[in-house]
Design a protein around this motif. Structure first.
Motif, PDB file in Angstrom:
ATOM      1  N   GLY A 137      20.644  10.624  36.137  1.00  0.00           N
ATOM      2  CA  GLY A 137      21.891  10.704  35.346  1.00  0.00           C
ATOM      3  C   GLY A 137      22.106   9.612  34.411  1.00  0.00           C
ATOM      4  N   LEU A 138      21.082   8.895  34.337  1.00  0.00           N
ATOM      5  CA  LEU A 138      21.174   7.579  33.337  1.00  0.00           C
ATOM      6  C   LEU A 138      21.477   7.800  31.944  1.00  0.00           C
ATOM      7  N   ARG A 139      21.226   9.221  31.416  1.00  0.00           N
ATOM      8  CA  ARG A 139      21.570   9.356  30.065  1.00  0.00           C
ATOM      9  C   ARG A 139      23.192   9.476  29.928  1.00  0.00           C
ATOM     10  N   ALA A 140      24.174   9.611  30.917  1.00  0.00           N
ATOM     11  CA  ALA A 140      25.316   9.668  30.909  1.00  0.00           C
ATOM     12  C   ALA A 140      25.783   8.166  30.482  1.00  0.00           C
ATOM     13  N   VAL A 141      25.161   7.124  30.632  1.00  0.00           N
ATOM     14  CA  VAL A 141      25.635   5.644  30.302  1.00  0.00           C
ATOM     15  C   VAL A 141      24.597   4.851  29.364  1.00  0.00           C
ATOM     16  N   ALA A 142      23.668   5.710  29.100  1.00  0.00           N
ATOM     17  CA  ALA A 142      22.421   5.011  28.132  1.00  0.00           C
ATOM     18  C   ALA A 142      21.892   6.128  27.185  1.00  0.00           C
ATOM     19  N   THR A 143      21.125   5.528  26.256  1.00  0.00           N
ATOM     20  CA  THR A 143      20.530   6.452  25.355  1.00  0.00           C
ATOM     21  C   THR A 143      19.280   6.952  25.907  1.00  0.00           C
ATOM     22  N   VAL A 144      19.059   7.983  26.547  1.00  0.00           N
ATOM     23  CA  VAL A 144      17.979   8.551  27.466  1.00  0.00           C
ATOM     24  C   VAL A 144      17.596   9.658  27.042  1.00  0.00           C
ATOM     25  N   GLU A 145      16.043   9.914  26.921  1.00  0.00           N
ATOM     26  CA  GLU A 145      15.494  11.030  26.649  1.00  0.00           C
ATOM     27  C   GLU A 145      14.452  11.351  28.032  1.00  0.00           C
ATOM     28  N   TYR A 146      14.118  12.379  28.350  1.00  0.00           N
ATOM     29  CA  TYR A 146      13.268  12.694  29.286  1.00  0.00           C
ATOM     30  C   TYR A 146      12.000  13.427  28.970  1.00  0.00           C
ATOM     31  N   VAL A 147      10.877  13.266  29.493  1.00  0.00           N
ATOM     32  CA  VAL A 147       9.628  13.971  28.919  1.00  0.00           C
ATOM     33  C   VAL A 147       9.153  14.322  30.407  1.00  0.00           C
ATOM     34  N   ARG A 148       9.047  15.688  30.601  1.00  0.00           N
ATOM     35  CA  ARG A 148       8.443  15.904  31.935  1.00  0.00           C
ATOM     36  C   ARG A 148       7.261  16.565  31.724  1.00  0.00           C
ATOM     37  N   CYS A 149       6.268  16.144  32.524  1.00  0.00           N
ATOM     38  CA  CYS A 149       4.680  16.341  32.218  1.00  0.00           C
ATOM     39  C   CYS A 149       3.962  16.166  33.275  1.00  0.00           C
ATOM     40  N   THR A 150       2.883  16.599  33.132  1.00  0.00           N
ATOM     41  CA  THR A 150       1.970  16.459  34.150  1.00  0.00           C
ATOM     42  C   THR A 150       0.743  15.742  33.915  1.00  0.00           C
ATOM     43  N   ASP A 151       0.615  15.547  32.532  1.00  0.00           N
ATOM     44  CA  ASP A 151      -0.628  14.916  31.896  1.00  0.00           C
ATOM     45  C   ASP A 151      -0.085  14.204  30.646  1.00  0.00           C
ATOM     46  N   ILE A 152      -0.216  12.708  30.963  1.00  0.00           N
ATOM     47  CA  ILE A 152       0.375  11.725  29.773  1.00  0.00           C
ATOM     48  C   ILE A 152      -0.336  12.208  28.665  1.00  0.00           C
ATOM     49  N   ALA A 153      -1.649  12.416  28.435  1.00  0.00           N
ATOM     50  CA  ALA A 153      -2.172  12.501  27.227  1.00  0.00           C
ATOM     51  C   ALA A 153      -2.087  13.682  26.360  1.00  0.00           C
ATOM     52  N   THR A 154      -1.820  14.668  27.024  1.00  0.00           N
ATOM     53  CA  THR A 154      -1.407  16.012  26.170  1.00  0.00           C
ATOM     54  C   THR A 154       0.187  15.885  25.909  1.00  0.00           C
ATOM     55  N   ALA A 155       0.877  14.851  26.552  1.00  0.00           N
ATOM     56  CA  ALA A 155       2.416  14.860  26.235  1.00  0.00           C
ATOM     57  C   ALA A 155       2.579  14.056  25.274  1.00  0.00           C
ATOM     58  N   LEU A 156       1.706  13.227  24.531  1.00  0.00           N
ATOM     59  CA  LEU A 156       2.072  12.232  23.570  1.00  0.00           C
ATOM     60  C   LEU A 156       2.997  12.832  22.495  1.00  0.00           C
ATOM     61  N   PRO A 157       2.512  13.992  22.065  1.00  0.00           N
ATOM     62  CA  PRO A 157       3.627  14.578  21.002  1.00  0.00           C
ATOM     63  C   PRO A 157       5.045  14.550  21.513  1.00  0.00           C
ATOM     64  N   GLU A 158       5.142  14.995  22.796  1.00  0.00           N
ATOM     65  CA  GLU A 158       6.310  14.850  23.279  1.00  0.00           C
ATOM     66  C   GLU A 158       7.033  13.686  23.347  1.00  0.00           C
ATOM     67  N   VAL A 159       6.309  12.719  23.778  1.00  0.00           N
ATOM     68  CA  VAL A 159       6.719  11.337  23.845  1.00  0.00           C
ATOM     69  C   VAL A 159       7.322  10.775  22.490  1.00  0.00           C
ATOM     70  N   ASP A 160       6.454  11.050  21.412  1.00  0.00           N
ATOM     71  CA  ASP A 160       7.001  10.525  20.138  1.00  0.00           C
ATOM     72  C   ASP A 160       8.333  11.397  19.928  1.00  0.00           C
ATOM     73  N   ALA A 161       8.535  12.617  19.921  1.00  0.00           N
ATOM     74  CA  ALA A 161       9.524  13.251  19.683  1.00  0.00           C
ATOM     75  C   ALA A 161      10.734  12.793  20.493  1.00  0.00           C
ATOM     76  N   ALA A 162      10.495  12.557  21.698  1.00  0.00           N
ATOM     77  CA  ALA A 162      11.652  12.011  22.452  1.00  0.00           C
ATOM     78  C   ALA A 162      12.244  10.628  22.010  1.00  0.00           C
ATOM     79  N   ILE A 163      10.940   9.584  21.671  1.00  0.00           N
ATOM     80  CA  ILE A 163      11.369   8.510  21.002  1.00  0.00           C
ATOM     81  C   ILE A 163      12.241   8.618  19.814  1.00  0.00           C
ATOM     82  N   ARG A 164      11.888   9.580  18.949  1.00  0.00           N
ATOM     83  CA  ARG A 164      12.808  10.000  17.627  1.00  0.00           C
ATOM     84  C   ARG A 164      14.074  10.355  17.974  1.00  0.00           C
ATOM     85  N   ARG A 165      14.033  11.556  18.932  1.00  0.00           N
ATOM     86  CA  ARG A 165      15.569  11.790  19.329  1.00  0.00           C
ATOM     87  C   ARG A 165      16.482  10.724  19.888  1.00  0.00           C
TER      88      ARG A 165
END
Length: 174
Positions: A137-165
Motif C-alpha cells: 500500500g506504499l503507493r497510497a502515500v508515496a510515488t511508488v511503482e512495482y515490478v513483479r518478476c522472477t528474474d531480475i536480468a530479464t526484467a531490466l526493461p520493466e525496471v527502467d519503465a517503472a523508473i520513468r513512470r
C-alpha cells in the motif's frame, strides 16, 4: 528471485534529470556466517542492477557493494547514518523488499518515502501475499511503482519503465 546473465545490446539512455540511484535490499540476513559474505547467488541480482544502472551513466549507492558483500561490515551507527544520507542524495530509490522481509530495507523504504523520492520496488512474481500491507500500500502515500518478476536480468526493461513512470508521476504532481 533468480537472475540470468544480462542480455547484450545498447542500454537505454540515462533518465532525464537523474544521476543517481540508491539500490536497497536484504543484506545482513544473507551473509553466510562461515564465509562472512553473501553467497554469489544472493549477490547476483544486485550486481545485475548495479551494472545496468552504471551502464546508463548513473551513480549507484549500494550498501552491499560498499561493505564488500558482508566482508567489510560497518558499525551500525555508521552504516545507518550513511544509508540515510545516500538515500537523501539519490534521485531514485530502487529496492528488493525481501521474502522474508528485510527490516533494514523496510526502514530505507520509509526514508525514501519521507524524502519524497520516486520508488521502484521489485517483488517476486506471484508472491504479493508474502509482502506486508504497508509494502503493497506504499503507493497510497508515496510515488511508488512495482515490478513483479522472477528474474531480475530479464526484467531490466520493466525496471527502467517503472523508473520513468515514477519520475513522470512525481513531475506531474509537482
Amino acid at each position: 528471485m533468480t537472475t540470468t546473465a544480462p542480455r547484450g545490446g545498447t542500454p537505454d539512455s540515462a533518465f532525464h534529470g537523474v544521476s543517481s540511484v540508491f539500490l536497497g535490499g536484504p543484506f545482513m540476513g544473507l551473509v553466510d556466517s562461515e564465509s562472512g559474505r553473501m553467497p554469489d547467488r544472493d549477490c547476483q541480482p544486485f550486481t545485475v542492477l548495479i551494472e545496468h544502472f552504471e551502464r546508463q551513466g548513473l551513480h549507484v549507492y549500494n550498501a552491499h557493494r560498499r561493505e564488500a558483500w558482508g566482508a567489510e561490515v560497518m558499525p551500525p551507527d555508521q552504516c545507518t547514518a550513511l544509508d540515510q544520507e545516500e538515500i537523501e542524495k539519490a534521485d531514485v530509490f530502487v529496492a528488493i523488499p525481501g521474502i522474508p522481509p528485510s527490516p533494514g530495507t523496510h526502514i530505507e523504504m520509509g526514508w525514501a518515502s519521507a524524502f519524497g523520492k520516486p520508488i521502484v520496488l521489485l517483488l517476486e512474481e506471484g508472491r504479493d501475499e508474502d509482502y506486508g500491507f504497508l509494502v503493497r500500500g506504499l503507493r497510497a502515500v508515496a510515488t511508488v511503482e512495482y515490478v513483479r518478476c522472477t528474474d531480475i536480468a530479464t526484467a531490466l526493461p520493466e525496471v527502467d519503465a517503472a523508473i520513468r513512470r515514477a519520475l513522470e508521476r512525481l513531475r506531474t504532481a509537482a
